[in-house]
Structure formats: C-alpha cells, structure tokens
Scaffold this motif. Structure first.
Motif, PDB file in Angstrom:
ATOM      1  N   GLU A 180      15.275  17.183 -12.183  1.00 14.93           N
ATOM      2  CA  GLU A 180      15.194  16.759 -13.584  1.00 14.93           C
ATOM      3  C   GLU A 180      15.982  15.470 -13.818  1.00 14.93           C
ATOM      4  O   GLU A 180      15.570  14.610 -14.596  1.00 14.93           O
ATOM      5  CB  GLU A 180      15.715  17.871 -14.499  1.00 14.93           C
ATOM      6  N   ASP A 181      17.122  15.334 -13.139  1.00 12.67           N
ATOM      7  CA  ASP A 181      17.951  14.134 -13.309  1.00 12.67           C
ATOM      8  C   ASP A 181      17.255  12.875 -12.808  1.00 12.67           C
ATOM      9  O   ASP A 181      17.508  11.770 -13.302  1.00 12.67           O
ATOM     10  CB  ASP A 181      19.289  14.302 -12.564  1.00 12.67           C
ATOM     11  N   LEU A 182      16.382  13.043 -11.780  1.00 11.97           N
ATOM     12  CA  LEU A 182      15.726  11.867 -11.195  1.00 11.97           C
ATOM     13  C   LEU A 182      14.634  11.318 -12.109  1.00 11.97           C
ATOM     14  O   LEU A 182      14.332  10.119 -12.085  1.00 11.97           O
ATOM     15  CB  LEU A 182      15.132  12.231  -9.826  1.00 11.97           C
ATOM     16  N   VAL A 183      14.022  12.198 -12.912  1.00 10.41           N
ATOM     17  CA  VAL A 183      12.952  11.759 -13.819  1.00 10.41           C
ATOM     18  C   VAL A 183      13.507  10.742 -14.818  1.00 10.41           C
ATOM     19  O   VAL A 183      14.542  10.956 -15.443  1.00 10.41           O
ATOM     20  CB  VAL A 183      12.340  12.963 -14.553  1.00 10.41           C
ATOM     21  N   GLY A 184      12.819   9.627 -14.952  1.00 10.92           N
ATOM     22  CA  GLY A 184      13.248   8.566 -15.857  1.00 10.92           C
ATOM     23  C   GLY A 184      13.992   7.438 -15.159  1.00 10.92           C
ATOM     24  O   GLY A 184      14.229   6.382 -15.752  1.00 10.92           O
ATOM     25  N   THR A 185      14.344   7.645 -13.881  1.00  9.27           N
ATOM     26  CA  THR A 185      15.058   6.617 -13.120  1.00  9.27           C
ATOM     27  C   THR A 185      14.121   5.455 -12.792  1.00  9.27           C
ATOM     28  O   THR A 185      12.949   5.652 -12.468  1.00  9.27           O
ATOM     29  CB  THR A 185      15.609   7.206 -11.803  1.00  9.27           C
ATOM     30  N   GLU A 186      14.632   4.248 -12.852  1.00  7.88           N
ATOM     31  CA  GLU A 186      13.838   3.072 -12.483  1.00  7.88           C
ATOM     32  C   GLU A 186      14.171   2.665 -11.049  1.00  7.88           C
ATOM     33  O   GLU A 186      15.344   2.534 -10.685  1.00  7.88           O
ATOM     34  CB  GLU A 186      14.116   1.909 -13.436  1.00  7.88           C
ATOM     35  N   LEU A 187      13.127   2.471 -10.243  1.00  8.75           N
ATOM     36  CA  LEU A 187      13.276   2.067  -8.850  1.00  8.75           C
ATOM     37  C   LEU A 187      12.618   0.706  -8.656  1.00  8.75           C
ATOM     38  O   LEU A 187      11.677   0.349  -9.381  1.00  8.75           O
ATOM     39  CB  LEU A 187      12.623   3.093  -7.921  1.00  8.75           C
ATOM     40  N   THR A 188      13.087  -0.013  -7.657  1.00  5.84           N
ATOM     41  CA  THR A 188      12.490  -1.299  -7.304  1.00  5.84           C
ATOM     42  C   THR A 188      11.714  -1.138  -6.012  1.00  5.84           C
ATOM     43  O   THR A 188      12.279  -0.787  -4.980  1.00  5.84           O
ATOM     44  CB  THR A 188      13.568  -2.382  -7.126  1.00  5.84           C
ATOM     45  N   VAL A 189      10.402  -1.354  -6.076  1.00  2.49           N
ATOM     46  CA  VAL A 189       9.536  -1.243  -4.897  1.00  2.49           C
ATOM     47  C   VAL A 189       9.304  -2.648  -4.368  1.00  2.49           C
ATOM     48  O   VAL A 189       8.789  -3.520  -5.078  1.00  2.49           O
ATOM     49  CB  VAL A 189       8.201  -0.570  -5.245  1.00  2.49           C
ATOM     50  N   VAL A 190       9.703  -2.886  -3.121  1.00  2.00           N
ATOM     51  CA  VAL A 190       9.629  -4.225  -2.533  1.00  2.00           C
ATOM     52  C   VAL A 190       8.567  -4.251  -1.436  1.00  2.00           C
ATOM     53  O   VAL A 190       8.556  -3.383  -0.548  1.00  2.00           O
ATOM     54  CB  VAL A 190      10.993  -4.643  -1.946  1.00  2.00           C
ATOM     55  N   ALA A 191       7.673  -5.208  -1.496  1.00  2.00           N
ATOM     56  CA  ALA A 191       6.622  -5.379  -0.488  1.00  2.00           C
ATOM     57  C   ALA A 191       6.659  -6.817   0.021  1.00  2.00           C
ATOM     58  O   ALA A 191       7.249  -7.704  -0.610  1.00  2.00           O
ATOM     59  CB  ALA A 191       5.259  -5.059  -1.086  1.00  2.00           C
ATOM     60  N   ALA A 192       6.029  -7.050   1.169  1.00  2.00           N
ATOM     61  CA  ALA A 192       6.038  -8.382   1.792  1.00  2.00           C
ATOM     62  C   ALA A 192       4.641  -8.992   1.779  1.00  2.00           C
ATOM     63  O   ALA A 192       3.651  -8.304   2.028  1.00  2.00           O
ATOM     64  CB  ALA A 192       6.554  -8.286   3.224  1.00  2.00           C
ATOM     65  N   THR A 193       4.570 -10.279   1.489  1.00  2.00           N
ATOM     66  CA  THR A 193       3.303 -11.011   1.549  1.00  2.00           C
ATOM     67  C   THR A 193       2.951 -11.260   3.016  1.00  2.00           C
ATOM     68  O   THR A 193       3.785 -11.061   3.909  1.00  2.00           O
ATOM     69  CB  THR A 193       3.426 -12.352   0.820  1.00  2.00           C
ATOM     70  N   LYS A 199       8.523  -9.573  -2.420  1.00  2.00           N
ATOM     71  CA  LYS A 199       8.334  -9.541  -3.865  1.00  2.00           C
ATOM     72  C   LYS A 199       8.471  -8.088  -4.324  1.00  2.00           C
ATOM     73  O   LYS A 199       8.190  -7.159  -3.566  1.00  2.00           O
ATOM     74  CB  LYS A 199       6.963 -10.102  -4.251  1.00  2.00           C
ATOM     75  N   SER A 200       8.904  -7.891  -5.552  1.00  2.00           N
ATOM     76  CA  SER A 200       9.202  -6.544  -6.018  1.00  2.00           C
ATOM     77  C   SER A 200       8.444  -6.173  -7.283  1.00  2.00           C
ATOM     78  O   SER A 200       7.992  -7.036  -8.044  1.00  2.00           O
ATOM     79  CB  SER A 200      10.711  -6.399  -6.274  1.00  2.00           C
ATOM     80  N   VAL A 201       8.333  -4.859  -7.485  1.00  4.61           N
ATOM     81  CA  VAL A 201       7.727  -4.286  -8.684  1.00  4.61           C
ATOM     82  C   VAL A 201       8.659  -3.174  -9.158  1.00  4.61           C
ATOM     83  O   VAL A 201       9.120  -2.359  -8.354  1.00  4.61           O
ATOM     84  CB  VAL A 201       6.330  -3.702  -8.390  1.00  4.61           C
ATOM     85  N   THR A 202       8.945  -3.133 -10.441  1.00  6.13           N
ATOM     86  CA  THR A 202       9.785  -2.064 -10.984  1.00  6.13           C
ATOM     87  C   THR A 202       8.906  -0.893 -11.400  1.00  6.13           C
ATOM     88  O   THR A 202       7.902  -1.074 -12.115  1.00  6.13           O
ATOM     89  CB  THR A 202      10.590  -2.563 -12.199  1.00  6.13           C
ATOM     90  N   ALA A 203       9.282   0.289 -10.938  1.00 10.04           N
ATOM     91  CA  ALA A 203       8.503   1.491 -11.228  1.00 10.04           C
ATOM     92  C   ALA A 203       9.420   2.568 -11.790  1.00 10.04           C
ATOM     93  O   ALA A 203      10.577   2.709 -11.369  1.00 10.04           O
ATOM     94  CB  ALA A 203       7.801   1.994  -9.975  1.00 10.04           C
ATOM     95  N   THR A 204       8.906   3.343 -12.705  1.00  9.81           N
ATOM     96  CA  THR A 204       9.670   4.436 -13.317  1.00  9.81           C
ATOM     97  C   THR A 204       9.276   5.768 -12.683  1.00  9.81           C
ATOM     98  O   THR A 204       8.080   6.071 -12.559  1.00  9.81           O
ATOM     99  CB  THR A 204       9.401   4.500 -14.831  1.00  9.81           C
ATOM    100  N   VAL A 205      10.281   6.540 -12.289  1.00  7.21           N
ATOM    101  CA  VAL A 205      10.021   7.874 -11.733  1.00  7.21           C
ATOM    102  C   VAL A 205       9.671   8.806 -12.885  1.00  7.21           C
ATOM    103  O   VAL A 205      10.460   8.993 -13.814  1.00  7.21           O
ATOM    104  CB  VAL A 205      11.253   8.418 -10.980  1.00  7.21           C
ATOM    105  N   VAL A 206       8.465   9.390 -12.834  1.00  9.36           N
ATOM    106  CA  VAL A 206       8.027  10.285 -13.916  1.00  9.36           C
ATOM    107  C   VAL A 206       7.870  11.729 -13.452  1.00  9.36           C
ATOM    108  O   VAL A 206       7.607  12.620 -14.254  1.00  9.36           O
ATOM    109  CB  VAL A 206       6.690   9.797 -14.525  1.00  9.36           C
ATOM    110  N   GLY A 207       8.027  11.967 -12.136  1.00  9.98           N
ATOM    111  CA  GLY A 207       7.886  13.332 -11.637  1.00  9.98           C
ATOM    112  C   GLY A 207       8.473  13.496 -10.249  1.00  9.98           C
ATOM    113  O   GLY A 207       8.683  12.514  -9.530  1.00  9.98           O
ATOM    114  N   VAL A 208       8.758  14.743  -9.909  1.00  8.75           N
ATOM    115  CA  VAL A 208       9.255  15.095  -8.568  1.00  8.75           C
ATOM    116  C   VAL A 208       8.314  16.152  -8.001  1.00  8.75           C
ATOM    117  O   VAL A 208       7.988  17.145  -8.677  1.00  8.75           O
ATOM    118  CB  VAL A 208      10.697  15.632  -8.626  1.00  8.75           C
TER     119      VAL A 208
END
Length: 427
Positions: A180-193, A199-208
């Motif tokens: 429950e504590d993890l839900v709502g956390t913002e993570l940075t997803v980093v990928a390579a060209t 480059k990164s994308v910010t994603a919100t954790v909505v479920g476990v």
C-alpha cells in the motif's frame, strides 16, 4: 464355502510363509510405487502447463507471427538469395521477421477476426526509485498482460496515462514498508536511444501485483502510454519502416470452435503463422508425456518381474499343501472353489503390494513436491511437480490386481486339477 470365507482363508494362507510373501509383496510395491510417482509427475507438470495456458491464452485468441522464409537457409550453403524491396522493411527480432502495418491490415481484414491487439517491446535500461537508487529491470511486462494481473494493492494502469504497476518483490527495495505504501510513488524509467543517449520518463506506481503461474505479475508492467514512450526512445532516429513494426500480434476470433481453423488457413495463405498458446506448448506436453511413458515402462517391467514372484510363491504353496488340497476335495470342495481360493491368495498379495506402493508413492510425491517447490525451485511461480489423480491411482490398483490374478491362475489350475487320492498319499 462362502466368498467371505474364501477371502479370509486366502488372507490367512498368505501369512503362513511370511518371509516369502513379504518378498513377493516388496516386488509389487516397487512397481506400484514407480507407477504412482510417474503418473503423479506427469499430472503435476501438465497441471502447471495448464496453469500457464490459463494465465496467458484465452479462447478465441490466436498469436500471429510472420512465417520465416526457410529458403533463406540457402545462404548457409553459399547460394545467394535474390533481394526484394520487402527485405528492406520490417527487419527482424530474435531472428524472426517482424510484422508490418500491411501485415496488421491483412489480419484485421481476415474474415471472423473481430479485433487485433499489438504490443510494443519496452526495454528500459533501469528504473530509478525515490531515493535515487537505480535498479535493473531485466525485462518489462507487456501492457497486454494487464488483464491477467492479480493485485495485492492498488489498481491496473490506465491506457492513456504514464503509469506502472510493480511486483511484490520490488516493494522493499524501493523503500516502501508494504504494498500500500508503494502505491502513488513516482519512479523514473530510463531508456537508451540507438546512439546510447539516456532519456527518461516519469511514471506513477498505481498498483502492486502478485506473481502468477504464467509469469504475469513478476516484472514491472507499464501502461500502453508508458510502453509506447519507452519504445519511442529505444527506436528514436530509426527509419519509420523499422519503427512501425511488431514482433507479434493477437487476433481475436469470433466463435473460435467454428472459425479458428479457417482463420489460421487464411492467415497462412498470407505468409502469417497463427497459433493458440496450447499449440505452442504442444511440444512441451509431448516431451512430458514421452518421459512419463518411458518411466511407466520401467514400472511395468518391475510388475512383470513381480508376477513371476507370485507364480513362484503360489506354486510352492501348492506343493507344500498338496495333502491339504486332497483333504479339501475329499470333503467335497470342488475344483472351482480350490481354483478360486488360490487366485484369491494371488489377489490378496497384489492388493497388499499395490496399496502399500501407492500409499508410499503419494506420500513421497507430495513431500518432494512441497520441499522442491518451496526450496530449490521456489523461484518458479505456481510450479507443480506432483499431483494426485484419483482415477489414475484407481487404474494402477486395478491393473496390479489384474496382473496378480492372471499370475495366480497357473498355480490355481494345478491345485484344482490334483487328484484327491494321489494328493492324500503325498508326503
């Protein structure tokens, strides 16, 4: 003599020579034990495969891929292949040609196909948590798995939002006290060209998610929007013909029982391979069944050897009880009843051996399944190595009793045919 009397007498007679009976029963126990383990092993592994199929495949869903042109094998022998314009488009992934937009259009236009689903392959470099620690993703789940996920907290990600769901195994590493504590956390997803620019994308954790036997829920799973964003980064700068491709697609077929074969054939005519998940796993089932039959063969050989032990035991019993047989005949017991008495003794030996062997096989199988699936193989979610199949156990019991009965007929016939006068004179 009543049937109950025959059974009671047969049981008492088998206990006359306890050591000989014990050794004969042991041979049957070995065969019954092996048969129980092999059938349980086959049932368990097939149950696990069924769980995987249930988790991934649904009725009416066909996985569609482009058929590989086997004529390209000529290049391995030094024979050059003619280049066509189609070779410039699409490209390959893992050695398999990719689906193009033209292929997707052909699938959508196929009769009885109601929907076509496609999913991008999202391959980020790492995920960065709130504490700035970086974690390797290994692999990302597909947005196509969202409907198969089971949640311990939160909800499924929305298609149009940059959201992500995380497996339970990530909760502690990302610094959360519980799911429950993890839900709502913002993570940075980093990928390579393709040029290795991060480059990164910010994603919100909505479920476990909880891990399923199919493997769903064991890795971070992005929404469609986040998946597309990661894909855009990893293919940035590539020609459109290579970016707008798919490894595979899922075709939804209306009334699959009636139309599935027709759709497969129509797609095959267009150079596309369509299969259900069950068909894709057919090779695995074949291997499992082959191994089970080989092990079953060894068990049957053990039972064949045990049948000779029953014959030997009862022939010795007939020899030792010749005078007793003569006395029973003199008192009016018919040859048929004497035959029944000795075959009943064989059945009792077979029944004892089968019950003990099946009991031991079930006990060992269940214990081994528990130890292995919670120990060395605990990483394989939903794994079942041994399953109890009551019908199979009943068939094993009947088979062994039938073999024992057949083995007992020769000594029983010899006893039934003895002349009472000659038998009484026997010393």
């Amino acid at each position: 003599m009543k049937a109950t009397d025959v059974a009671g007498t047969a049981l008492a007679n088998t206990m006359r020579s306890k050591l000989r009976t014990f050794l004969t029963v042991v041979a049957i126990v070995i065969g019954a034990f092996t048969l129980t383990l092999t059938t349980g092993l086959g049932a368990g592994i097939n149950k696990y495969v069924d769980n995987v199929v249930e988790g991934f495949g649904k009725p009416g869903e066909l996985t569609v891929m482009k058929q590989q042109d086997m004529s390209s094998a000529g290049a391995a022998s030094g024979s050059p292949q003619e280049y066509t314009e189609q070779d410039a488009a699409g490209g390959e992934m893992f050695g398999m040609p990719l689906l193009t937009q033209e292929d997707l259009a052909a699938i959508e236009d196929t009769e009885h196909v109601t929907e076509v689903k496609t999913y991008r392959v999202a391959e980020p470099e790492y995920i960065q948590g709130p504490d700035d620690r970086k974690w390797q993703t290994g692999f990302m789940g597909s947005s196509g798995e969202i409907d198969m996920l089971t949640f311990s907290a939160g909800r499924a990600p929305e298609a149009g939002a940059e959201e992500i769901v995380m497996p339970e195994s990530w909760v502690e590493d990302l610094g959360a006290g519980d799911a429950e504590d993890l839900v709502g956390t913002e993570l940075t997803v980093v990928a390579a060209t393709p040029l290795q620019e991060h480059k990164s994308v910010t994603a919100t954790v909505v479920g476990v998610t909880k891990a399923a036997a199919s493997g769903a829920g064991t890795a971070p799973t992005p929404s469609e929007s986040l998946e597309q964003a990661i894909y855009d980064i990893t293919t940035e700068g590539l020609p459109e013909s290579q970016r707008d491709t798919y490894f595979q697609a899922t075709a939804i077929v209306e009334d699959p029982e009636a139309n599935e074969d027709a759709v497969k054939q129509a797609l095959a005519d267009q150079g596309l391979l369509a299969q259900t998940l069950e068909e894709q796993l057919g090779v695995i089932r074949g291997i499992i069944d082959a191994v089970t039959w080989v092990l079953t063969g060894f068990a049957l050989i053990a039972l064949l050897a045990a049948s000779f032990g029953i014959i030997n035991t009862l022939l010795m019993a007939v020899q030792e009880r010749t005078r007793e047989i003569g006395l029973m005949k003199a008192l009016g017991m018919t040859g048929g009843k004497i035959f029944g008495l000795f075959t009943m003794e064989a059945v009792v030996i077979g029944l004892l051996g089968s019950l003990i062997g099946i009991g031991l096989g079930v006990a060992v199988g269940l214990i081994a399944n528990q130890v292995l699936t919670t120990g060395p193989l605990s990483g394989v979610t939903g794994l079942v190595l041994f399953a109890v199949n009551p019908l199979a156990l009943l068939l094993i019991l009947l088979l062994i009793v039938a073999i024992a009965f057949i083995a007992g007929t020769l000594p029983a016939l010899r006893a039934a045919r003895k002349d009472p006068i000659e038998a009484l004179r026997h010393e």
